[in-house]
Design a protein around this motif. Structure first.
Motif, PDB file in Angstrom:
ATOM      1  N   VAL A  33      16.740  42.098  36.755  1.00  0.00           N
ATOM      2  CA  VAL A  33      16.987  41.583  38.132  1.00  0.00           C
ATOM      3  C   VAL A  33      17.928  42.155  38.975  1.00  0.00           C
ATOM      4  N   VAL A  34      18.118  41.801  40.245  1.00  0.00           N
ATOM      5  CA  VAL A  34      18.933  42.537  41.379  1.00  0.00           C
ATOM      6  C   VAL A  34      19.595  41.623  41.833  1.00  0.00           C
ATOM      7  N   ILE A  43      37.879  35.097  42.381  1.00  0.00           N
ATOM      8  CA  ILE A  43      39.032  34.200  41.447  1.00  0.00           C
ATOM      9  C   ILE A  43      39.915  33.654  42.445  1.00  0.00           C
ATOM     10  N   LYS A  44      40.138  32.127  42.172  1.00  0.00           N
ATOM     11  CA  LYS A  44      40.955  31.451  43.093  1.00  0.00           C
ATOM     12  C   LYS A  44      41.942  30.790  42.238  1.00  0.00           C
ATOM     13  N   GLY A  45      43.460  31.113  42.944  1.00  0.00           N
ATOM     14  CA  GLY A  45      44.473  30.411  42.241  1.00  0.00           C
ATOM     15  C   GLY A  45      45.419  29.788  43.116  1.00  0.00           C
ATOM     16  N   LYS A  46      46.587  29.252  42.484  1.00  0.00           N
ATOM     17  CA  LYS A  46      47.546  29.031  43.568  1.00  0.00           C
ATOM     18  C   LYS A  46      48.998  29.020  42.660  1.00  0.00           C
ATOM     19  N   THR A  47      50.135  29.264  43.603  1.00  0.00           N
ATOM     20  CA  THR A  47      51.408  29.287  43.247  1.00  0.00           C
ATOM     21  C   THR A  47      52.032  27.836  43.510  1.00  0.00           C
ATOM     22  N   ASN A  48      53.535  27.935  43.397  1.00  0.00           N
ATOM     23  CA  ASN A  48      54.127  26.659  43.915  1.00  0.00           C
ATOM     24  C   ASN A  48      54.492  26.803  45.131  1.00  0.00           C
ATOM     25  N   VAL A  49      54.025  27.629  46.129  1.00  0.00           N
ATOM     26  CA  VAL A  49      54.162  27.923  47.558  1.00  0.00           C
ATOM     27  C   VAL A  49      52.930  28.039  48.404  1.00  0.00           C
ATOM     28  N   SER A  50      51.967  28.557  47.677  1.00  0.00           N
ATOM     29  CA  SER A  50      50.841  29.058  48.432  1.00  0.00           C
ATOM     30  C   SER A  50      49.377  29.062  47.549  1.00  0.00           C
ATOM     31  N   THR A  51      48.284  29.575  48.089  1.00  0.00           N
ATOM     32  CA  THR A  51      47.262  29.878  47.300  1.00  0.00           C
ATOM     33  C   THR A  51      46.783  31.285  47.419  1.00  0.00           C
ATOM     34  N   PHE A  52      45.871  31.770  46.529  1.00  0.00           N
ATOM     35  CA  PHE A  52      45.409  33.226  46.703  1.00  0.00           C
ATOM     36  C   PHE A  52      43.965  33.275  46.148  1.00  0.00           C
ATOM     37  N   GLU A  53      43.235  34.376  46.593  1.00  0.00           N
ATOM     38  CA  GLU A  53      42.103  34.518  46.358  1.00  0.00           C
ATOM     39  C   GLU A  53      41.405  35.874  46.106  1.00  0.00           C
ATOM     40  N   CYS A  54      41.025  36.214  45.122  1.00  0.00           N
ATOM     41  CA  CYS A  54      40.866  37.842  44.721  1.00  0.00           C
ATOM     42  C   CYS A  54      39.145  38.036  44.561  1.00  0.00           C
ATOM     43  N   GLN A  55      38.561  38.542  45.609  1.00  0.00           N
ATOM     44  CA  GLN A  55      37.103  38.738  45.579  1.00  0.00           C
ATOM     45  C   GLN A  55      36.619  40.028  45.158  1.00  0.00           C
ATOM     46  N   PHE A  56      35.560  39.943  44.135  1.00  0.00           N
ATOM     47  CA  PHE A  56      35.143  41.209  43.689  1.00  0.00           C
ATOM     48  C   PHE A  56      34.235  41.813  44.416  1.00  0.00           C
ATOM     49  N   ASP A  57      34.338  43.349  44.456  1.00  0.00           N
ATOM     50  CA  ASP A  57      33.585  44.118  45.363  1.00  0.00           C
ATOM     51  C   ASP A  57      32.185  44.170  44.947  1.00  0.00           C
ATOM     52  N   MET A  58      31.288  43.551  45.579  1.00  0.00           N
ATOM     53  CA  MET A  58      29.976  43.384  45.224  1.00  0.00           C
ATOM     54  C   MET A  58      28.994  44.514  45.568  1.00  0.00           C
ATOM     55  N   THR A  59      29.592  45.520  46.219  1.00  0.00           N
ATOM     56  CA  THR A  59      28.871  46.662  46.628  1.00  0.00           C
ATOM     57  C   THR A  59      28.779  47.588  45.389  1.00  0.00           C
ATOM     58  N   THR A  60      29.781  47.326  44.174  1.00  0.00           N
ATOM     59  CA  THR A  60      29.731  48.247  43.195  1.00  0.00           C
ATOM     60  C   THR A  60      28.589  48.035  42.278  1.00  0.00           C
ATOM     61  N   ILE A  61      27.830  46.936  42.832  1.00  0.00           N
ATOM     62  CA  ILE A  61      26.680  46.562  41.662  1.00  0.00           C
ATOM     63  C   ILE A  61      25.221  46.751  42.483  1.00  0.00           C
ATOM     64  N   SER A  62      24.965  48.106  42.356  1.00  0.00           N
ATOM     65  CA  SER A  62      23.703  48.399  43.073  1.00  0.00           C
ATOM     66  C   SER A  62      22.645  48.615  42.241  1.00  0.00           C
ATOM     67  N   ASP A  63      22.861  48.842  40.918  1.00  0.00           N
ATOM     68  CA  ASP A  63      21.642  48.841  39.750  1.00  0.00           C
ATOM     69  C   ASP A  63      21.226  47.661  39.515  1.00  0.00           C
ATOM     70  N   ALA A  64      19.747  47.391  39.116  1.00  0.00           N
ATOM     71  CA  ALA A  64      19.303  46.565  38.193  1.00  0.00           C
ATOM     72  C   ALA A  64      19.873  45.960  37.279  1.00  0.00           C
ATOM     73  N   ILE A  65      19.931  44.827  37.022  1.00  0.00           N
ATOM     74  CA  ILE A  65      20.736  44.253  35.699  1.00  0.00           C
ATOM     75  C   ILE A  65      19.643  43.938  34.604  1.00  0.00           C
ATOM     76  N   ARG A  66      19.846  44.354  33.388  1.00  0.00           N
ATOM     77  CA  ARG A  66      18.811  44.374  32.390  1.00  0.00           C
ATOM     78  C   ARG A  66      19.086  43.117  31.476  1.00  0.00           C
ATOM     79  N   ILE A  67      18.227  42.171  31.281  1.00  0.00           N
ATOM     80  CA  ILE A  67      18.516  40.979  30.546  1.00  0.00           C
ATOM     81  C   ILE A  67      17.311  40.960  29.255  1.00  0.00           C
TER      82      ILE A  67
END
Length: 199
Positions: A33-34, A43-67
């Motif tokens: 599949v592609v 990935i989303k999280g929070k601290t005692n004063v704020s929140t944070f969000e870490c997004q994966f770079d989907m452009t690194t997934i260019s090949d088909a995924i074998r299952i």
């Protein structure tokens, strides 16, 4: 860099198989599949004063995924079907927080998060929801989770869900700032929306 994107998220593959390939036998099957560029994983999280969000770079997934899978009456079970997420491909919004994120995950010693899809239930609930069993490896510690997922089926397949994690389960210690006054909550979420295309 390995192009076979492992977390995650592979929850969508069961829906792809049952919809696109209409498998009925118990013999081992194999397909690919592609992921559409509209997909995301963060990935989303929070601290005692704020929140944070870490997004994966989907452009690194260019090949088909074998299952690899077997189709049963109530579920689809997978073997060696995984996504590999290099930690450095997560962007949390700035160099300092990216550094903290990689320190949290012990990136120097364990540079990847590995997600293995183990099983997807065929039992549908309200609003086209079902469950997926995922094995996740972080900092060389392996845990399994059963995660609710929703499936949207138009011309393609779109699968989305939220996987809550506790970093303490992986023996991770979050960095602190300002003499320990800013602390990261051990509760985080992996959020995903994966649009699947036939290659």
């Amino acid at each position: 860099m390995i192009k076979t994107f492992s977390f995650s998220i592979l929850f969508f593959l069961g829906a792809v198989l049952s919809t696109f390939f209409n498998v009925e036998e118990l013999a081992s099957k194999e397909s690919v599949v592609v992921l559409s560029s509209e997909s995301y994983l963060k990935i989303k999280g929070k601290t005692n004063v704020s929140t944070f969000e870490c997004q994966f770079d989907m452009t690194t997934i260019s090949d088909a995924i074998r299952i690899h899978y077997k189709d049963y009456n109530q579920s689809i079970k997978f073997t060696d079907t995984k996504l590999i997420l290099p930690n450095v491909e997560f962007n949390c919004g700035g160099k300092a927080i990216n550094k903290d994120f990689n320190k949290l995950l012990n990136t120097e010693e364990y540079p990847e998060i590995i997600l293995k899809l183990k099983e997807i239930s065929k039992v549908k609930h309200q609003n086209n929801t079902t469950t997926a069993t995922i094995e996740i490896t972080i900092s060389n510690i392996v845990k399994s989770y059963t995660v609710p997922i929703s499936i949207t089926n138009d011309h393609n397949i779109q699968v989305s869900g939220v996987m809550p994690l506790d970093i303490n389960d992986f023996n991770l210690t979050a960095p602190t700032k300002m003499l320990g006054m800013v602390k990261v909550s051990p509760k985080i979420e992996i959020q995903f929306s994966l649009k699947i295309l036939k290659p």
